[in-house]
Design a protein around this motif. Structure first.
Motif, short mmCIF file in Angstrom:
data_model
loop_
_atom_site.label_atom_id
_atom_site.label_comp_id
_atom_site.label_asym_id
_atom_site.label_seq_id
_atom_site.Cartn_x
_atom_site.Cartn_y
_atom_site.Cartn_z
N SER A 126 0.66 -1.18 -0.06
CA SER A 126 0.35 0.09 -0.07
C SER A 126 0.75 1.43 -0.47
CB SER A 126 -1.32 -0.11 0.83
OG SER A 126 -0.84 0.40 1.89
N ILE A 127 2.02 1.09 0.92
CA ILE A 127 3.28 2.63 0.75
C ILE A 127 4.05 2.85 -0.73
CG2 ILE A 127 5.15 3.42 1.41
CD1 ILE A 127 4.74 1.71 4.65
N TYR A 128 3.67 1.12 -1.26
CA TYR A 128 4.31 1.44 -2.30
C TYR A 128 3.39 1.90 -3.68
CZ TYR A 128 6.35 -0.10 -6.74
OH TYR A 128 7.09 0.05 -8.50
N SER A 129 2.37 1.48 -3.50
CA SER A 129 0.98 1.82 -4.54
C SER A 129 0.95 3.77 -4.22
CB SER A 129 0.02 1.71 -3.62
OG SER A 129 -1.71 1.76 -4.55
N VAL A 178 3.77 5.64 -6.09
CA VAL A 178 4.47 5.61 -7.47
C VAL A 178 2.76 6.51 -7.21
CG1 VAL A 178 3.32 4.03 -8.80
CG2 VAL A 178 4.73 3.16 -7.39
N ASN A 179 2.05 6.41 -7.01
CA ASN A 179 0.94 7.71 -7.34
C ASN A 179 1.78 8.76 -7.74
OD1 ASN A 179 -1.52 7.92 -8.41
ND2 ASN A 179 -2.38 8.58 -6.64
N LYS A 180 2.11 9.01 -6.50
CA LYS A 180 2.70 10.60 -5.94
C LYS A 180 3.31 10.74 -7.40
CE LYS A 180 0.61 12.84 -2.87
NZ LYS A 180 0.68 14.33 -2.81
N LEU A 181 4.47 10.17 -7.48
CA LEU A 181 5.93 9.78 -8.24
C LEU A 181 5.29 10.22 -9.76
CD1 LEU A 181 8.22 7.33 -7.34
CD2 LEU A 181 8.51 10.24 -7.22
#
Length: 121
Positions: free
Chosen positions: A72-75, A78-81
């Protein structure tokens, strides 16, 4: 330590054992300080980074739900980036090589045949 010896919490020899154990690490401590500078809270050194990472990893495994939480942190990251210009500028400035690799991987995903790319992820 003297108060612990006095109340019987530790043996009289504990002071010597402590010195021997401390002495085994002294050469590493001295070399680290000579190379990286002082250690501890509010110091930005490789050793402090390892300590903080270890504490974070331990908290994630024990309290945060492990892999599901990391996913969930990775998601979120990535969305922010992908969508936040401020995050992109920060990544380009501070993590240039890693961000270039990230952009290359995204481009490769977009170029896959028979795939709509990352837009449908």
């Amino acid at each position: 330590l003297p108060q612990l010896i006095k109340c019987g919490a530790v043996e009289k020899s504990a002071a010597k054992i402590n010195c021997v154990m401390h002495g085994l690490n002294k050469c590493l401590e001295s070399a680290g300080q000579d190379t990286f500078g002082g250690q501890g809270v509010n110091k930005r050194t490789p050793f402090q980074l390892l300590f903080v990472f270890n504490q974070l990893w331990k908290a994630i495994k024990e309290e945060g739900g492990g892999k599901k939480y990391l996913d969930s942190i990775y998601s979120v990251v990535v969305n922010k980036l992908l969508n936040d210009g401020d995050w992109q500028c920060e990544a380009k400035k501070n993590f240039k090589q890693a961000f270039q690799t990230f952009e290359t991987q995204l481009q490769q995903l977009e170029e896959l045949d028979g795939d709509k790319g990352i837009d449908d992820l």
